[in-house]
Design an enzyme around this catalytic site. Structure first.
Site, PDB file in Angstrom:
ATOM      1  N   HIS A  86      80.165  58.307  49.656  1.00  0.00           N
ATOM      2  CA  HIS A  86      80.095  58.883  51.111  1.00  0.00           C
ATOM      3  C   HIS A  86      81.714  58.520  51.815  1.00  0.00           C
ATOM      4  O   HIS A  86      82.176  59.209  52.557  1.00  0.00           O
ATOM      5  CB  HIS A  86      78.879  58.906  52.243  1.00  0.00           C
ATOM      6  N   ASP A 132      74.634  57.271  45.852  1.00  0.00           N
ATOM      7  CA  ASP A 132      75.621  57.017  46.839  1.00  0.00           C
ATOM      8  C   ASP A 132      76.658  55.765  46.188  1.00  0.00           C
ATOM      9  O   ASP A 132      76.583  54.622  46.654  1.00  0.00           O
ATOM     10  CB  ASP A 132      75.180  56.710  48.159  1.00  0.00           C
ATOM     11  N   GLY A 222      81.504  51.145  59.682  1.00  0.00           N
ATOM     12  CA  GLY A 222      82.591  50.557  59.235  1.00  0.00           C
ATOM     13  C   GLY A 222      82.371  49.656  58.100  1.00  0.00           C
ATOM     14  O   GLY A 222      83.121  49.454  57.406  1.00  0.00           O
ATOM     15  N   SER A 224      80.341  50.375  55.517  1.00  0.00           N
ATOM     16  CA  SER A 224      80.123  51.338  54.202  1.00  0.00           C
ATOM     17  C   SER A 224      80.637  50.877  53.024  1.00  0.00           C
ATOM     18  O   SER A 224      82.108  50.807  53.244  1.00  0.00           O
ATOM     19  CB  SER A 224      80.184  52.723  54.506  1.00  0.00           C
ATOM     20  N   GLY A 225      80.277  50.885  51.981  1.00  0.00           N
ATOM     21  CA  GLY A 225      80.983  50.823  50.740  1.00  0.00           C
ATOM     22  C   GLY A 225      81.004  49.115  50.478  1.00  0.00           C
ATOM     23  O   GLY A 225      81.258  48.722  49.377  1.00  0.00           O
TER      24      GLY A 225
END
Length: 271
Positions: A86, A132, A222, A224-225
């Site tokens: 995402h 994801d 912030g 994410s990933g």
């Protein structure tokens, strides 16, 4: 109503222009997910965590658009990084994407690496955030002080309920505010799939997801990933969670041990 938030600072929209608004949170309500209000206070950061040295987290990367942090990532090989789909869906212009490694600060120090290729999982579902995961190849190789890959758990590996994990990243310090300069991290326990499905709804939690967190300890916008790590191996990727970060609902992470997720990574990166 259950409030659902993707934990990146950018989702499926144009990357930051000259004025840096890449840290502005984006909230997504997936199809069929009910909304729950008042499940704790929105804290907008690595909730309950502390500032840490990058020497302790040499795999941590800041994923950047036009020089601005918008997601986290992790070093997984000499020239590949791991993040959430995402964060890179739809795939942006490669020239705009870079990663900073080797620095606890997302604005200075360390080394900037230019992206050369981004591959999102072919089955990534923007509505449900299933599958994801993305991998990012750089033009050179990850080298420098405090930069090193994190091993990934093998396919089929199950993290026991209650296993202590560490999640790290740069999340917002307040709603509508600016992200902190330095890296934050927090210890959180793995939550059972049954408990997570009961809280979020069975249809919302798939076998490609793993849940972790407890009231007062969570990842948030912030982050994410970024990596979820235990025992020196990465077990998850920060994916999504409640608008009330650190509330009663656990955070949801991409399950690296899922055969579909792990095989995708191996097919591209070769590890």
């Amino acid at each position: 109503m259950k409030a659902f938030i993707v934990l990146s600072l950018w989702v499926g929209c144009a990357f930051a222009a000259a004025t840096d608004h890449s840290w502005s949170s984006k909230k997504i309500l997936p199809k069929g997910l009910e909304v729950l209000n008042g499940a704790g206070n929105y804290n907008g950061r690595i909730v309950g965590g502390v500032e840490v040295s990058v020497a302790q987290y040499p795999y941590q990367l800041s994923l950047r658009s036009n020089g601005n942090h918008f997601c986290g990532a992790s070093v997984i090989s000499h020239n590949w990084a791991l993040s959430a789909a995402h964060c890179t869906f739809p795939v942006p212009a490669i020239s705009t994407i870079s990663l900073r490694g080797g620095s606890a600060s997302h604005i200075s120090g360390g080394v900037i690496f230019q992206a050369a290729q981004i591959v999102n999982h072919p089955n990534y579902n923007f509505n449900t955030l299933d599958f994801d995961v993305s991998v990012i190849r750089i033009t050179t190789s990850f080298s420098g002080n405090n930069i090193a890959p994190i091993p990934l758990v093998p396919a089929g590996t199950e993290a026991a309920i209650g296993t202590n994990c560490i999640v790290s990243g740069w999340g917002l310090t307040a709603v509508g505010g600016k992200i902190p300069t330095n890296l934050m991290a927090v210890n959180i326990p793995i939550v059972s799939q049954t408990t997570c499905s009961r809280q979020w709804g069975v249809a919302s939690i798939t076998g490609n997801m793993i849940c972790a967190g407890q009231p007062g300890r969570d990842s948030c916008n912030g982050d994410s990933g970024g990596p979820l790590v235990t025992g020196g191996r990465q077990v998850g990727i920060v994916s999504w969670g409640a608008t009330q970060c650190g509330g009663s609902l656990p955070g949801v992470y991409t399950r690296i041990a899922s055969v579909s997720i792990r095989n995708f990574i191996t097919s591209i990166v070769g590890i």
